[in-house]
Design an enzyme around this catalytic site. Structure first.
Site, PDB file in Angstrom:
ATOM      1  N   HIS A 198       0.816  -1.215   0.000  1.00  0.00           N
ATOM      2  CA  HIS A 198       0.000   0.000   0.000  1.00  0.00           C
ATOM      3  C   HIS A 198       0.851   1.268   0.000  1.00  0.00           C
ATOM      4  CE1 HIS A 198      -2.723   2.925   2.304  1.00  0.00           C
ATOM      5  NE2 HIS A 198      -3.295   2.745   1.122  1.00  0.00           N
ATOM      6  N   HIS A 235       0.216  10.740  -1.954  1.00  0.00           N
ATOM      7  CA  HIS A 235      -1.036  10.529  -1.231  1.00  0.00           C
ATOM      8  C   HIS A 235      -1.462  11.769  -0.457  1.00  0.00           C
ATOM      9  CE1 HIS A 235      -4.020   9.006   1.563  1.00  0.00           C
ATOM     10  NE2 HIS A 235      -4.084   7.877   0.885  1.00  0.00           N
TER      11      HIS A 235
END
EC number: 4.6.1.-
Length: 278
Positions: free
Chosen positions: A5, A41
């Protein structure tokens, strides 16, 4: 599939593959002109993770290409699948098509090297908003226009917003994606929140759809799963992939006697668009 991730800097590719990942997830942000700009992100992100790692998108794609090109000094044979988590929140339903076209062109240039001996990984376009289904249409159109429709054999699709499965199927169909045409279905919640808030009910529904005679899903993955108990629960629910910050935890669970004879890590020779029949 062990899906590492938030892999947004090139050095993290090796870091996650070394821990056991055979797949990575990378976040893609867009500028005001719908052009992919960074692998990034930002905040908020998962607990225990630094949210601000980034690369310019072209730089990241070049590094990813090297990691997935046999013969390159940076090649990692284990890395077979890449999920692009497309942060399309700043796009509108009308600019999503443009964003998809531009992203298709960018992948063609920087990852696939114009269709000439580029990276070999399978790619999943993961979109958070059903209204942005035209991103997929634009992406497909870009490859067709460039004369490289054959590369779509390497591309799959996912809507990651935990929407109703029927609505998700409709959005895929609107994008020109047929039922079971390289469709992964995700379900989950950030690791900061207890899975009690979003258990496995939706994941189990997706697994049932995958295994039914009239479903639209090829594969199901659960995110973000870092705890041993949660990994076991996800595997027991029948998922094909687990997205995690801790790939070594998944490796350890797969080596437990309950799973060792039943499940194994996928390799490049395992087609990620084919529904697994045990």
């Amino acid at each position: 599939w062990i899906m590492g991730h938030m892999v947004n800097e090139i050095y993290q590719i090796d870091e996650f593959v070394d821990l056991g990942a055979n797949s990575i997830e990378t976040d893609i942000t867009f500028d005001d002109n719908a052009m992919a700009e960074y692998s990034f992100h930002g905040v908020p992100c998962d607990c225990r993770r630094y949210c601000h790692k980034w690369e310019y998108i072209n730089t990241f794609l070049d590094g990813l290409r090297r990691a997935t090109t046999p013969g390159d000094s940076k090649f990692r044979k284990e890395l077979a699948l890449v999920v692009f988590d497309l942060k399309t929140g700043d796009l509108s339903s009308s600019t999503a098509n443009k964003g998809g076209k531009l992203f298709g062109q960018k992948l063609l240039q920087h990852y696939w090297k114009g269709g000439n001996n580029g990276g070999r990984a399978y790619i999943i376009l993961s979109i958070p908003d059903l209204d942005h289904y035209a991103f997929i249409s634009g992406f497909k159109e870009a490859l067709k226009t460039a004369g490289h429709e054959e590369l779509l054999a390497k591309v799959g699709y996912d809507f990651s917003g935990n929407d109703d499965l029927g609505s998700t199927r409709t959005a895929l169909n609107k994008a020109g994606v047929k039922d079971r045409e390289h469709v992964w279905q995700s379900g989950g919640i950030t690791n900061c929140v207890s899975t009690l808030f979003r258990g496995l009910d939706r994941v189990k529904k997706a697994v049932s759809n995958r295994d039914s005679s009239n479903g639209y899903i090829n594969k199901v993955y659960h995110w973000t799963v870092d705890k041993y108990g949660s990994v076991r629960d996800a595997l027991d629910a029948g998922v094909d992939g687990v997205m995690t910050n801790d790939p070594d935890v998944i490796v350890n669970v797969l080596n437990e006697s309950k799973y060792k004879g039943k499940l194994r890590l996928a390799t490049y020779d395992d087609n990620p668009w084919e529904t697994f029949k045990p």
